[in-house]
Design a protein around this motif. Structure first.
Motif, mmCIF file in Angstrom:
data_model
loop_
_atom_site.group_PDB
_atom_site.id
_atom_site.type_symbol
_atom_site.label_atom_id
_atom_site.label_comp_id
_atom_site.label_asym_id
_atom_site.label_seq_id
_atom_site.Cartn_x
_atom_site.Cartn_y
_atom_site.Cartn_z
ATOM 1 N N GLU A 17 71.703 83.146 48.042
ATOM 2 C CA GLU A 17 71.142 83.568 49.646
ATOM 3 C C GLU A 17 71.394 84.895 49.147
ATOM 4 O O GLU A 17 71.451 86.098 48.258
ATOM 5 C CB GLU A 17 72.826 83.817 50.404
ATOM 6 N N THR A 18 69.754 85.361 49.781
ATOM 7 C CA THR A 18 69.322 86.131 50.355
ATOM 8 C C THR A 18 68.950 87.205 51.219
ATOM 9 O O THR A 18 69.846 87.092 52.301
ATOM 10 C CB THR A 18 67.599 86.378 50.000
ATOM 11 N N LYS B 181 68.748 90.351 53.406
ATOM 12 C CA LYS B 181 67.769 91.307 54.195
ATOM 13 C C LYS B 181 67.879 92.749 55.674
ATOM 14 O O LYS B 181 68.883 92.241 55.745
ATOM 15 C CB LYS B 181 66.958 90.483 54.407
ATOM 16 N N ASP B 182 67.127 93.596 54.687
ATOM 17 C CA ASP B 182 67.503 94.931 56.115
ATOM 18 C C ASP B 182 67.383 93.851 57.264
ATOM 19 O O ASP B 182 66.139 92.712 56.944
ATOM 20 C CB ASP B 182 67.210 96.070 55.516
ATOM 21 N N ARG B 183 66.798 95.217 58.178
ATOM 22 C CA ARG B 183 66.279 94.908 59.356
ATOM 23 C C ARG B 183 64.903 94.472 59.186
ATOM 24 O O ARG B 183 64.077 93.845 60.208
ATOM 25 C CB ARG B 183 67.414 95.869 60.408
ATOM 26 N N TYR B 184 64.798 95.212 58.400
ATOM 27 C CA TYR B 184 62.802 95.104 58.206
ATOM 28 C C TYR B 184 62.088 93.787 57.460
ATOM 29 O O TYR B 184 61.278 93.483 57.250
ATOM 30 C CB TYR B 184 62.513 97.051 57.747
ATOM 31 N N GLN B 185 63.667 92.807 56.682
ATOM 32 C CA GLN B 185 63.481 91.867 56.613
ATOM 33 C C GLN B 185 62.778 91.974 54.657
ATOM 34 O O GLN B 185 62.244 90.886 53.983
ATOM 35 C CB GLN B 185 62.217 90.779 57.025
ATOM 36 N N ARG B 186 63.184 93.058 54.402
ATOM 37 C CA ARG B 186 62.997 93.790 53.012
ATOM 38 C C ARG B 186 63.900 93.004 52.071
ATOM 39 O O ARG B 186 65.544 93.907 52.647
ATOM 40 C CB ARG B 186 63.086 94.848 53.130
ATOM 41 N N THR B 187 63.849 92.551 50.995
ATOM 42 C CA THR B 187 65.261 92.149 49.891
ATOM 43 C C THR B 187 66.045 92.834 49.548
ATOM 44 O O THR B 187 65.348 93.830 48.674
ATOM 45 C CB THR B 187 64.780 90.857 49.012
ATOM 46 N N TYR C 25 70.865 89.564 46.022
ATOM 47 C CA TYR C 25 71.352 88.401 45.884
ATOM 48 C C TYR C 25 72.421 88.040 46.375
ATOM 49 O O TYR C 25 73.215 89.058 45.590
ATOM 50 C CB TYR C 25 70.433 87.350 45.631
#
Length: 67
Positions: free
Chosen positions: A4-5, A7-13, A16
């Motif tokens: 499962e990845t 991510k933050d609210r800016y979709q940066r990983t 995992y």
């Protein structure tokens, strides 16, 4: 094994969470460094040095709180 990845609210990983067939999970940062483990049989979360840090699964908080 499933991954499962996180991510933050800016979709940066950020990291995992890998789940093994036994149910044991491992938290990793984006660079794949291990932060900790969760064992569902004992219901404990341990850090990368195998020290118990919580009862229950708090792996996601390890990823969000990593400096």
């Amino acid at each position: 094994m499933s991954t499962e990845t996180i991510k933050d609210r800016y979709q940066r990983t950020l990291g995992y969470i890998e789940t093994q067939s036994s149910g044991r999970q491992r938290a990793l940062v984006a660079s794949r460094r291990t932060l900790g483990f969760y064992d569902p049989q004992t219901d404990t979360t341990k850090d990368a040095h195998q020290r118990t840090i919580a009862h229950g699964n708090v792996l996601a908080s390890l990823i969000f709180n990593d400096d």
